[in-house]
Design an enzyme around this catalytic site. Structure first.
Site, mmCIF file in Angstrom:
data_model
loop_
_atom_site.group_PDB
_atom_site.id
_atom_site.type_symbol
_atom_site.label_atom_id
_atom_site.label_comp_id
_atom_site.label_asym_id
_atom_site.label_seq_id
_atom_site.Cartn_x
_atom_site.Cartn_y
_atom_site.Cartn_z
ATOM 1 N N SER A 50 -18.929 -51.931 18.823
ATOM 2 C CA SER A 50 -18.300 -53.210 19.104
ATOM 3 C C SER A 50 -18.050 -53.381 20.608
ATOM 4 O O SER A 50 -18.976 -53.243 21.396
ATOM 5 C CB SER A 50 -17.010 -53.341 18.285
ATOM 6 O OG SER A 50 -16.572 -54.672 18.228
ATOM 7 N N ASP A 164 -20.843 -55.650 13.007
ATOM 8 C CA ASP A 164 -20.018 -54.805 13.865
ATOM 9 C C ASP A 164 -20.000 -53.333 13.435
ATOM 10 O O ASP A 164 -19.691 -53.010 12.288
ATOM 11 C CB ASP A 164 -18.585 -55.352 13.852
ATOM 12 C CG ASP A 164 -17.727 -54.800 14.962
ATOM 13 O OD1 ASP A 164 -17.411 -53.593 14.923
ATOM 14 O OD2 ASP A 164 -17.371 -55.571 15.866
#
Length: 304
Positions: A50, A164
């Site tokens: 991320s 993510d």
């Protein structure tokens, strides 16, 4: 703090750096890296998930200073304008404008050509497994890694719908083991909060006191900041998206604890989980300083 029972890192010894997922808190990792480099840490490999992939990718490309300067020079309103609405898409934003801006700042290198070994971690939503992105366009890999479900649209790469990396690997320690480094430094984004548990992190205007522009500012306030009436003032409850973010944060914190227990790093640096709200990327200066302070505290405590 150093990992339990772990050997210390000698000066100049090759180390692998693990950068965790944490939304805007990830900017604190810029300060962490600067502190590590100031102490002579020889970072030869980076794995990130991320926002950790965003910072780690810039560092691996040798462009951390450029990313830092861009973040420090980008106002709240300018940052919000980079969020392009994903009308008719399965998320609030597409992330296209943001990635274009990052390409202009850092360039468009391929991962295999970077001077530092780099792995961006994403999640294959269909197969429900981690994906380690170690080749190809840097920003395609980073874009996949920060595709927070519901916030940024999934990214199609090599025929896979990727989201993510923090969903399954908020602290992707295992992904560094392909490097030649035998010492590990990890940055956990879920440290104990400064404020008592349950309190919302304070909002912060940018240096010029500038508020979010017009309609998009009120929309962001309603959906992200608990400003249901759109008057620019936070209400006394947490908004829908912030509730989702806190739920994701809670899950990631538990997974990160398990990852550290199974594979403890030689040095662990923790960023307080209430350093900011997950979307407050315009607070770069404050967050970078928090990262630097936490890194120096951990380095001093470990005797580096």
């Amino acid at each position: 703090m150093a990992g339990t029972g772990a050997a210390t890192i000698t000066s100049g010894e090759p180390v692998a750096l693990v950068l965790g997922a944490g939304g805007a808190r990830g900017l604190a990792q810029i300060g962490v890296i600067e502190a590590l480099q100031a102490r002579g840490m020889n970072i030869v490999a980076i794995a990130g998930a991320s926002s950790g992939a965003l910072v780690g990718g810039a560092c691996a490309a040798g462009k951390l200073v450029e990313l830092r300067d861009w973040m420090l020079g980008t106002s709240r309103s300018s940052m919000l304008r980079l969020l392009d609405p994903g009308f008719g898409r399965p998320a609030l934003f597409t992330g296209d404008r943001l990635v274009r801006a990052l390409r202009e700042v850092v360039g468009e290198p391929r991962i295999e050509d970077l001077p530092v070994d780099f792995t961006a971690v994403a999640v294959d939503l269909v197969r429900q497994r981690e994906v380690w992105l170690r080749r190809g366009d840097l920003w395609d890999a980073v874009r996949a890694s920060f595709a927070i479900p519901g916030v940024f649209t999934p990214f199609l790469l090599h025929g896979r719908e990727l989201v993510d990396g923090g969903l399954l690997a908020p602290l992707p320690i295992t992904a560094t083991r392909l490097s030649g480094a035998h010492r590990l430094v990890a940055v956990d984004m879920h440290g104990w909060p400064h404020a008592p548990p349950g309190e919302v992190a304070d909002d912060c205007e940018d240096a010029g006191g500038e508020s979010a522009p017009g309609v998009i500012g009120r929309w962001i306030g309603r959906h992200f900041g608990g400003d249901a009436d759109g008057d620019g003032k936070p209400d006394h409850h947490i908004g829908l998206t912030e509730t989702m973010a806190r739920a994701l944060d809670t899950m990631q914190a538990q997974i990160a604890r398990v990852q550290m227990a199974l594979d403890p790093p030689e040095l662990l640096i923790r960023i307080p989980r209430d350093a900011c709200q997950f979307y407050e990327f315009w607070r770069g200066g404050e967050l970078i300083e928090i990262g630097r302070m936490q890194a120096e505290k951990a380095l001093d405590a470990a005797g580096y």
